[in-house]
Write a protein that holds these residues in place. Sequence first.
Motif, PDB file in Angstrom:
ATOM      1  N   THR A 141       6.840  28.474  29.586  1.00 55.95           N
ATOM      2  CA  THR A 141       7.905  27.581  29.148  1.00 55.95           C
ATOM      3  C   THR A 141       8.420  26.801  30.347  1.00 55.95           C
ATOM      4  OG1 THR A 141       8.596  29.068  27.365  1.00 55.95           O
ATOM      5  CG2 THR A 141      10.205  27.441  28.109  1.00 55.95           C
ATOM      6  N   PRO A 142       8.229  25.472  30.393  1.00 48.91           N
ATOM      7  CA  PRO A 142       8.794  24.677  31.486  1.00 48.91           C
ATOM      8  C   PRO A 142      10.323  24.716  31.446  1.00 48.91           C
ATOM      9  CG  PRO A 142       7.039  23.467  30.391  1.00 48.91           C
ATOM     10  CD  PRO A 142       7.362  24.651  29.521  1.00 48.91           C
ATOM     11  N   VAL A 143      10.891  25.010  32.588  1.00 53.31           N
ATOM     12  CA  VAL A 143      12.351  25.014  32.751  1.00 53.31           C
ATOM     13  C   VAL A 143      12.650  24.337  34.078  1.00 53.31           C
ATOM     14  CG1 VAL A 143      14.444  26.390  32.966  1.00 53.31           C
ATOM     15  CG2 VAL A 143      12.634  27.129  31.409  1.00 53.31           C
ATOM     16  N   GLY A 144      13.359  23.225  34.048  1.00 49.57           N
ATOM     17  CA  GLY A 144      13.582  22.478  35.282  1.00 49.57           C
ATOM     18  C   GLY A 144      12.271  22.014  35.863  1.00 49.57           C
ATOM     19  N   GLU A 145      12.036  22.300  37.138  1.00 46.41           N
ATOM     20  CA  GLU A 145      10.831  21.825  37.821  1.00 46.41           C
ATOM     21  C   GLU A 145       9.721  22.867  37.896  1.00 46.41           C
ATOM     22  OE1 GLU A 145      11.783  20.093  41.585  1.00 46.41           O
ATOM     23  OE2 GLU A 145      12.994  18.495  40.701  1.00 46.41           O
ATOM     24  N   SER A 146       9.853  23.967  37.172  1.00 44.31           N
ATOM     25  CA  SER A 146       8.811  24.990  37.179  1.00 44.31           C
ATOM     26  C   SER A 146       8.574  25.487  35.756  1.00 44.31           C
ATOM     27  CB  SER A 146       9.211  26.148  38.102  1.00 44.31           C
ATOM     28  OG  SER A 146      10.412  26.749  37.654  1.00 44.31           O
ATOM     29  N   ALA A 147       7.735  26.489  35.629  1.00 45.26           N
ATOM     30  CA  ALA A 147       7.435  27.056  34.314  1.00 45.26           C
ATOM     31  C   ALA A 147       7.492  28.575  34.425  1.00 45.26           C
ATOM     32  CB  ALA A 147       6.064  26.602  33.826  1.00 45.26           C
ATOM     33  N   ARG A 148       8.207  29.201  33.514  1.00 45.31           N
ATOM     34  CA  ARG A 148       8.337  30.660  33.493  1.00 45.31           C
ATOM     35  C   ARG A 148       7.475  31.248  32.383  1.00 45.31           C
ATOM     36  NH1 ARG A 148      11.014  31.654  28.917  1.00 45.31           N
ATOM     37  NH2 ARG A 148      12.786  30.347  28.267  1.00 45.31           N
ATOM     38  N   LEU A 149       7.272  32.567  32.452  1.00 43.24           N
ATOM     39  CA  LEU A 149       6.579  33.270  31.391  1.00 43.24           C
ATOM     40  C   LEU A 149       7.370  33.132  30.099  1.00 43.24           C
ATOM     41  CD1 LEU A 149       4.350  35.282  30.450  1.00 43.24           C
ATOM     42  CD2 LEU A 149       5.887  37.118  31.159  1.00 43.24           C
ATOM     43  N   ALA A 150       6.715  32.712  29.033  1.00 43.04           N
ATOM     44  CA  ALA A 150       7.384  32.563  27.746  1.00 43.04           C
ATOM     45  C   ALA A 150       7.770  33.931  27.196  1.00 43.04           C
ATOM     46  CB  ALA A 150       6.472  31.843  26.758  1.00 43.04           C
ATOM     47  N   SER A 151       8.900  34.000  26.527  1.00 48.45           N
ATOM     48  CA  SER A 151       9.287  35.220  25.831  1.00 48.45           C
ATOM     49  C   SER A 151       8.392  35.412  24.614  1.00 48.45           C
ATOM     50  CB  SER A 151      10.746  35.141  25.394  1.00 48.45           C
ATOM     51  OG  SER A 151      10.898  34.181  24.360  1.00 48.45           O
ATOM     52  N   TRP A 152       8.357  36.648  24.084  1.00 45.75           N
ATOM     53  CA  TRP A 152       7.529  36.854  22.907  1.00 45.75           C
ATOM     54  C   TRP A 152       8.063  36.070  21.722  1.00 45.75           C
ATOM     55  CZ3 TRP A 152       2.758  37.719  22.428  1.00 45.75           C
ATOM     56  CH2 TRP A 152       2.210  37.956  21.164  1.00 45.75           C
ATOM     57  N   ALA A 153       9.378  35.899  21.642  1.00 49.88           N
ATOM     58  CA  ALA A 153       9.942  35.086  20.559  1.00 49.88           C
ATOM     59  C   ALA A 153       9.444  33.645  20.654  1.00 49.88           C
ATOM     60  CB  ALA A 153      11.468  35.133  20.607  1.00 49.88           C
ATOM     61  N   GLU A 154       9.358  33.102  21.875  1.00 50.13           N
ATOM     62  CA  GLU A 154       8.840  31.745  22.055  1.00 50.13           C
ATOM     63  C   GLU A 154       7.360  31.672  21.680  1.00 50.13           C
ATOM     64  OE1 GLU A 154      11.593  30.030  25.690  1.00 50.13           O
ATOM     65  OE2 GLU A 154       9.993  31.455  26.164  1.00 50.13           O
ATOM     66  N   ILE A 155       6.600  32.686  22.078  1.00 52.43           N
ATOM     67  CA  ILE A 155       5.175  32.700  21.744  1.00 52.43           C
ATOM     68  C   ILE A 155       4.982  32.750  20.236  1.00 52.43           C
ATOM     69  CG2 ILE A 155       3.050  34.048  21.931  1.00 52.43           C
ATOM     70  CD1 ILE A 155       4.054  34.938  24.726  1.00 52.43           C
ATOM     71  N   GLU A 156       5.739  33.599  19.560  1.00 53.52           N
ATOM     72  CA  GLU A 156       5.617  33.693  18.101  1.00 53.52           C
ATOM     73  C   GLU A 156       5.955  32.370  17.418  1.00 53.52           C
ATOM     74  OE1 GLU A 156       8.024  37.145  17.117  1.00 53.52           O
ATOM     75  OE2 GLU A 156       6.185  38.222  16.600  1.00 53.52           O
ATOM     76  N   GLU A 157       6.960  31.673  17.936  1.00 56.81           N
ATOM     77  CA  GLU A 157       7.300  30.366  17.368  1.00 56.81           C
ATOM     78  C   GLU A 157       6.130  29.406  17.506  1.00 56.81           C
ATOM     79  OE1 GLU A 157      10.378  26.619  18.075  1.00 56.81           O
ATOM     80  OE2 GLU A 157      10.448  28.371  19.385  1.00 56.81           O
ATOM     81  N   ARG A 158       5.448  29.439  18.651  1.00 57.52           N
ATOM     82  CA  ARG A 158       4.333  28.530  18.896  1.00 57.52           C
ATOM     83  C   ARG A 158       3.076  28.934  18.108  1.00 57.52           C
ATOM     84  NH1 ARG A 158       5.864  28.758  25.290  1.00 57.52           N
ATOM     85  NH2 ARG A 158       7.943  27.844  24.985  1.00 57.52           N
ATOM     86  N   LEU A 159       2.952  30.208  17.808  1.00 55.68           N
ATOM     87  CA  LEU A 159       1.856  30.637  16.940  1.00 55.68           C
ATOM     88  C   LEU A 159       2.057  30.102  15.527  1.00 55.68           C
ATOM     89  CD1 LEU A 159       1.402  34.351  18.081  1.00 55.68           C
ATOM     90  CD2 LEU A 159       0.056  32.359  18.780  1.00 55.68           C
ATOM     91  N   ALA A 160       3.320  29.916  15.153  1.00 56.96           N
ATOM     92  CA  ALA A 160       3.708  29.198  13.929  1.00 56.96           C
ATOM     93  C   ALA A 160       3.061  29.758  12.665  1.00 56.96           C
ATOM     94  CB  ALA A 160       3.375  27.704  14.075  1.00 56.96           C
ATOM     95  N   GLY A 161       2.793  31.053  12.663  1.00 57.81           N
ATOM     96  CA  GLY A 161       2.173  31.646  11.487  1.00 57.81           C
ATOM     97  C   GLY A 161       0.743  31.214  11.255  1.00 57.81           C
ATOM     98  N   LEU A 162       0.114  30.604  12.252  1.00 57.42           N
ATOM     99  CA  LEU A 162      -1.228  30.045  12.087  1.00 57.42           C
ATOM    100  C   LEU A 162      -2.343  31.007  12.482  1.00 57.42           C
ATOM    101  CD1 LEU A 162      -0.519  26.475  13.488  1.00 57.42           C
ATOM    102  CD2 LEU A 162      -0.803  27.125  11.098  1.00 57.42           C
TER     103      LEU A 162
END
Length: 266
Positions: free
Chosen positions: A136-157
Amino acid sequence: MRLALVSDIHGNLAALDAVIADMKNRQIQCVVNLGDSLSGPLLPLETAERLRSLPWLHVAGNHERQVLRLPIERQNSTDAFTSRQLNPTNRHWLAEHADPCDARLHQAQMWPQHLGDDVALCHGSPRSDVEYLLETPVGESARLASWAEIEERLAGLVPEHITLLACGHSHVPRSVRSAAGLLIVNPGSVGLPAFEDDHPHPFSSYHRIENGSPDARYAVVEKRNKQWSCELISVPYDHESMALLAEQRQRPDWAHGLRAGRMPRA
């Protein structure tokens, strides 16, 4: 089943050849390329010719889509350079890659003779070829996405029977396993260990990806006792030759990233 995963070669033929050489003694049954193979100021034509000679499976990335579908005047400088280099034969080969615009998630039935039926592939995330799945990009870097964020991006697909999902795009080598047993693997980038991106994100309008090393990256995944395991591999190669070529192409940003695995600071 023992597979190699590569992604984001970006026309870096020296890095690609080093990865191919490293694979030779690893008993690989199939190689899957997750996209963004050619775009960049290095050797897109030569990289296309090398890849065409290999019996690999290919998923198109966002840069394949941009090269093939955008008018050249609307392409960024790396895509436009690539477009001008490619001949009709290689453009046709590129167009044959599994297209993320036609199928957001590529499941194994596309290649039943090669992959198990519990494997799925995408370039970015299942819903977009320009979305990071594990960062997940935050400011000028990218952090490890949370599992909640990953699940949102999986979008039930991702169907429940899928136990291995391979992705690329972020250039960050990483593997994540869910509580339910889904292993998500990003092999990292073969050819570009650092870059800057101004694609807008909810928490960032500009960020850097930096692996901190010039090495080429790929992954080997293996299925044993109905579970997938992952080895993330870092391969040294003659990165200086590619950095010098980037300088000759008037791309000092690429040269710095190829040498250091980091982007220059003002």
